[in-house]
Design a protein around this motif. Structure first.
Motif, PDB file in Angstrom:
ATOM      1  N   ALA A 102       0.808  -1.216   0.000  1.00  0.00           N
ATOM      2  CA  ALA A 102       0.000   0.000   0.000  1.00  0.00           C
ATOM      3  C   ALA A 102       0.844   1.270   0.000  1.00  0.00           C
ATOM      4  N   SER A 103       2.153   1.130   0.262  1.00  0.00           N
ATOM      5  CA  SER A 103       3.044   2.291   0.262  1.00  0.00           C
ATOM      6  C   SER A 103       3.769   2.456  -1.070  1.00  0.00           C
ATOM      7  N   VAL A 135       1.481   3.962 -14.156  1.00  0.00           N
ATOM      8  CA  VAL A 135       1.433   3.222 -15.419  1.00  0.00           C
ATOM      9  C   VAL A 135       0.680   4.005 -16.495  1.00  0.00           C
ATOM     10  N   ARG A 136       1.004   3.711 -17.729  1.00  0.00           N
ATOM     11  CA  ARG A 136       0.324   4.370 -18.852  1.00  0.00           C
ATOM     12  C   ARG A 136      -1.120   3.889 -18.962  1.00  0.00           C
ATOM     13  N   ARG A 137      -1.336   2.592 -18.761  1.00  0.00           N
ATOM     14  CA  ARG A 137      -2.675   2.018 -18.878  1.00  0.00           C
ATOM     15  C   ARG A 137      -3.015   1.265 -17.600  1.00  0.00           C
ATOM     16  N   PRO A 138      -3.792   1.874 -16.702  1.00  0.00           N
ATOM     17  CA  PRO A 138      -4.136   1.204 -15.438  1.00  0.00           C
ATOM     18  C   PRO A 138      -4.763  -0.172 -15.630  1.00  0.00           C
ATOM     19  N   ALA A 139      -5.467  -0.373 -16.731  1.00  0.00           N
ATOM     20  CA  ALA A 139      -6.100  -1.683 -16.951  1.00  0.00           C
ATOM     21  C   ALA A 139      -5.067  -2.788 -17.058  1.00  0.00           C
ATOM     22  N   ALA A 171      -4.758  -5.773  -7.523  1.00  0.00           N
ATOM     23  CA  ALA A 171      -5.273  -6.894  -6.743  1.00  0.00           C
ATOM     24  C   ALA A 171      -4.313  -7.301  -5.637  1.00  0.00           C
ATOM     25  N   ARG A 172      -3.040  -7.012  -5.814  1.00  0.00           N
ATOM     26  CA  ARG A 172      -2.036  -7.334  -4.794  1.00  0.00           C
ATOM     27  C   ARG A 172      -1.881  -6.213  -3.762  1.00  0.00           C
ATOM     28  N   GLY A 173      -2.654  -5.141  -3.900  1.00  0.00           N
ATOM     29  CA  GLY A 173      -2.646  -4.086  -2.899  1.00  0.00           C
ATOM     30  C   GLY A 173      -1.802  -2.871  -3.228  1.00  0.00           C
TER      31      GLY A 173
END
Length: 285
Positions: free
Chosen positions: A26-27, A32-36, A43-45
């Protein structure tokens, strides 16, 4: 918080993994260019934020609350100076304290065409007023991944490197070094790390190692840079990439990819990945 640009790229994902072994996910901001494309990271936090080098409006928000930023150099050769300037400006506006930048080995006087944009970005960082650290990465062993397969198939490693030595290491080695620097508070601003593998080798050495590990007859065929670029184009590589690879081999011949500082092994606390180990892994696919 720590942010990593290009977090879905080959180096970026390895840096993210190395950081996750030592600090809460979480820290860590995966910029990224494309969050998708980073759904698995979310999903890993990890905190996933859009950060497109070509869309400066996305950058300042991506860096909000970030103290240290890893600026992984863009892969868009010819556009990188402007892209990196946009990142530096956004980081400054967002209140980022320190930028760690992935440059190229021996950038100050490297004969490689690729070094010019890195020199410009290093100068921009020095003039930014921000704290900065330079990770001058040497060649990746993975750059020879396709050469291993082709060598087994055709019996030859092609190049224009003459008898020049390259001090290559695995991409994971460089990622672990980046994570180490990102997590340290004792690195002075302006620090330069010249990162390279522990052991250098020639292209003839690479060919001999492939031959020994595969049981096939493989030799190194040295060409002029122009002929090598032409052959790469015949094999289907885009003109620009073929020219860059041929220029890099010519720079290798001049010592531009040789390093013996020991900085990489010191940062990761272990020996770097050796070329023979890489060849065995590459042959396994």
């Amino acid at each position: 918080m720590i942010a990593v640009t290009g977090a879905t790229g080959q180096l970026g994902r390895l840096v993210i993994d190395a950081l996750a072994d030592r600090v809460p996910s979480a820290s860590i901001v995966a910029a990224v260019r494309r969050p998708a494309a980073a759904a698995d990271l979310a999903a890993r936090g990890f905190v996933v934020r859009e950060a497109d080098y070509d869309r400066p409006a996305t950058l300042e928000a991506a860096f909000a609350g970030v103290r240290t930023l890893l600026l992984i150099s863009s892969s868009d050769i010819g556009k990188r100076v402007a892209q990196h300037r946009a990142v530096i400006a956004a980081a400054r506006a967002a209140g980022v304290t320190r930028i760690v930048y992935t440059s190229i080995l021996g950038a100050a006087d490297s004969p490689l065409m690729l070094a010019a944009e890195h020199r410009a970005s290093e100068a921009d960082l020095a003039a930014s007023g921000l704290e900065f650290v330079l990770l001058r990465n040497g060649w990746y062993l993975e750059n020879y991944q396709s050469a291993v397969g082709m060598a087994v198939q055709h019996g030859a490693v092609l190049g224009a490197a003459q008898s020049g030595q390259v001090s290559a290491a695995a991409r994971r080695d460089y990622a672990d070094a980046a994570a180490s620097v990102l997590l340290r508070d004792d690195v002075p601003t302006g620090q330069v790390y010249e990162l390279s593998g522990d052991s250098a080798f020639t292209m003839a050495d690479l060919a001999a190692e492939i031959a020994g590990a595969s049981g096939r007859q493989v030799s190194y065929v040295d060409m002029t840079p122009a002929d090598y670029a032409g052959r790469l184009k015949e094999l289907g590589l885009p003109d620009g990439l073929a020219d860059v690879l041929a220029d890099s081999d010519a720079g290798l011949a001049q010592g531009g990819l040789y390093g013996d500082s020991g900085d990489l092994a010191a940062l990761i606390g272990r020996p770097t990945t050796a070329m023979p180990e890489f060849v065995v892994s590459a042959l396994k696919g």
